[in-house]
Write a protein that holds these residues in place. Sequence first.
Motif, PDB file in Angstrom:
ATOM      1  N   SER A  43      36.939  -7.614  22.797  1.00  0.00           N
ATOM      2  CA  SER A  43      36.312  -7.852  21.490  1.00  0.00           C
ATOM      3  C   SER A  43      37.015  -7.094  20.361  1.00  0.00           C
ATOM      4  N   ILE A  44      37.857  -6.118  20.682  1.00  0.00           N
ATOM      5  CA  ILE A  44      38.559  -5.386  19.629  1.00  0.00           C
ATOM      6  C   ILE A  44      39.935  -5.975  19.320  1.00  0.00           C
ATOM      7  N   ALA A  45      40.289  -7.073  19.987  1.00  0.00           N
ATOM      8  CA  ALA A  45      41.595  -7.698  19.755  1.00  0.00           C
ATOM      9  C   ALA A  45      41.801  -8.123  18.301  1.00  0.00           C
ATOM     10  N   PRO A  46      40.811  -8.730  17.627  1.00  0.00           N
ATOM     11  CA  PRO A  46      41.031  -9.085  16.221  1.00  0.00           C
ATOM     12  C   PRO A  46      41.271  -7.870  15.329  1.00  0.00           C
ATOM     13  N   THR A  47      40.596  -6.778  15.617  1.00  0.00           N
ATOM     14  CA  THR A  47      40.795  -5.556  14.838  1.00  0.00           C
ATOM     15  C   THR A  47      42.188  -5.001  15.042  1.00  0.00           C
ATOM     16  N   ILE A  48      42.659  -4.969  16.287  1.00  0.00           N
ATOM     17  CA  ILE A  48      44.003  -4.490  16.588  1.00  0.00           C
ATOM     18  C   ILE A  48      45.035  -5.376  15.902  1.00  0.00           C
ATOM     19  N   SER A  49      44.817  -6.671  15.941  1.00  0.00           N
ATOM     20  CA  SER A  49      45.733  -7.609  15.300  1.00  0.00           C
ATOM     21  C   SER A  49      45.774  -7.401  13.787  1.00  0.00           C
ATOM     22  N   GLU A  50      44.618  -7.199  13.188  1.00  0.00           N
ATOM     23  CA  GLU A  50      44.545  -6.985  11.742  1.00  0.00           C
ATOM     24  C   GLU A  50      45.241  -5.687  11.339  1.00  0.00           C
ATOM     25  N   VAL A  51      45.015  -4.620  12.090  1.00  0.00           N
ATOM     26  CA  VAL A  51      45.664  -3.337  11.792  1.00  0.00           C
ATOM     27  C   VAL A  51      47.179  -3.467  11.934  1.00  0.00           C
ATOM     28  N   THR A  52      47.624  -4.123  12.985  1.00  0.00           N
ATOM     29  CA  THR A  52      49.055  -4.312  13.203  1.00  0.00           C
ATOM     30  C   THR A  52      49.677  -5.120  12.071  1.00  0.00           C
ATOM     31  N   THR A  53      49.000  -6.165  11.637  1.00  0.00           N
ATOM     32  CA  THR A  53      49.499  -6.985  10.533  1.00  0.00           C
ATOM     33  C   THR A  53      49.560  -6.183   9.240  1.00  0.00           C
ATOM     34  N   ASN A  54      48.542  -5.384   8.977  1.00  0.00           N
ATOM     35  CA  ASN A  54      48.523  -4.572   7.760  1.00  0.00           C
ATOM     36  C   ASN A  54      49.627  -3.513   7.763  1.00  0.00           C
ATOM     37  N   VAL A  55      49.838  -2.872   8.901  1.00  0.00           N
ATOM     38  CA  VAL A  55      50.900  -1.855   8.999  1.00  0.00           C
ATOM     39  C   VAL A  55      52.275  -2.506   8.827  1.00  0.00           C
ATOM     40  N   ALA A  56      52.459  -3.668   9.448  1.00  0.00           N
ATOM     41  CA  ALA A  56      53.732  -4.372   9.303  1.00  0.00           C
ATOM     42  C   ALA A  56      53.948  -4.785   7.855  1.00  0.00           C
ATOM     43  N   GLY A  57      52.900  -5.201   7.188  1.00  0.00           N
ATOM     44  CA  GLY A  57      52.991  -5.558   5.766  1.00  0.00           C
ATOM     45  C   GLY A  57      53.359  -4.367   4.908  1.00  0.00           C
ATOM     46  N   MET A  58      52.745  -3.213   5.192  1.00  0.00           N
ATOM     47  CA  MET A  58      53.074  -2.004   4.434  1.00  0.00           C
ATOM     48  C   MET A  58      54.528  -1.598   4.670  1.00  0.00           C
ATOM     49  N   LEU A  59      54.971  -1.668   5.915  1.00  0.00           N
ATOM     50  CA  LEU A  59      56.366  -1.314   6.214  1.00  0.00           C
ATOM     51  C   LEU A  59      57.330  -2.293   5.567  1.00  0.00           C
ATOM     52  N   GLY A  60      56.941  -3.561   5.501  1.00  0.00           N
ATOM     53  CA  GLY A  60      57.785  -4.567   4.872  1.00  0.00           C
ATOM     54  C   GLY A  60      57.904  -4.391   3.377  1.00  0.00           C
ATOM     55  N   ASP A  61      56.911  -3.752   2.769  1.00  0.00           N
ATOM     56  CA  ASP A  61      56.939  -3.532   1.318  1.00  0.00           C
ATOM     57  C   ASP A  61      57.725  -2.284   0.917  1.00  0.00           C
ATOM     58  N   LEU A  62      58.103  -1.454   1.882  1.00  0.00           N
ATOM     59  CA  LEU A  62      58.867  -0.244   1.553  1.00  0.00           C
ATOM     60  C   LEU A  62      60.264  -0.603   1.081  1.00  0.00           C
ATOM     61  N   LYS A  63      60.693   0.064   0.044  1.00  0.00           N
ATOM     62  CA  LYS A  63      62.037  -0.132  -0.491  1.00  0.00           C
ATOM     63  C   LYS A  63      62.857   1.117  -0.196  1.00  0.00           C
ATOM     64  N   PHE A  64      63.995   0.922   0.426  1.00  0.00           N
ATOM     65  CA  PHE A  64      64.858   2.055   0.768  1.00  0.00           C
ATOM     66  C   PHE A  64      65.999   2.145  -0.196  1.00  0.00           C
TER      67      PHE A  64
END
Length: 64
Positions: A43-64
């Motif tokens: 039952s926590i799979a959607p939460t894990i998926s959402e957190v993973t998507t949000n973290v990936a989005g934040m990492l994708g927005d980083l400018k080096f």
Amino acid sequence: MALSISAVVLFAIIVVLLIKKSGLKAGHAFVCVLLGFYLASSSIAPTISEVTTNVAGMLGDLKF
């Protein structure tokens, strides 16, 4: 240029490196894979998926 890599491929590479370099036993890696399958059907799979998507989005927005 943006590089897109599947999370499954990334985690597989990390597990292979941990087995080779850090002494992770193949049995331990197998248990981790089983845990992932059981978490995916829980039952926590959607939460894990959402957190993973949000973290990936934040990492994708980083400018080096």
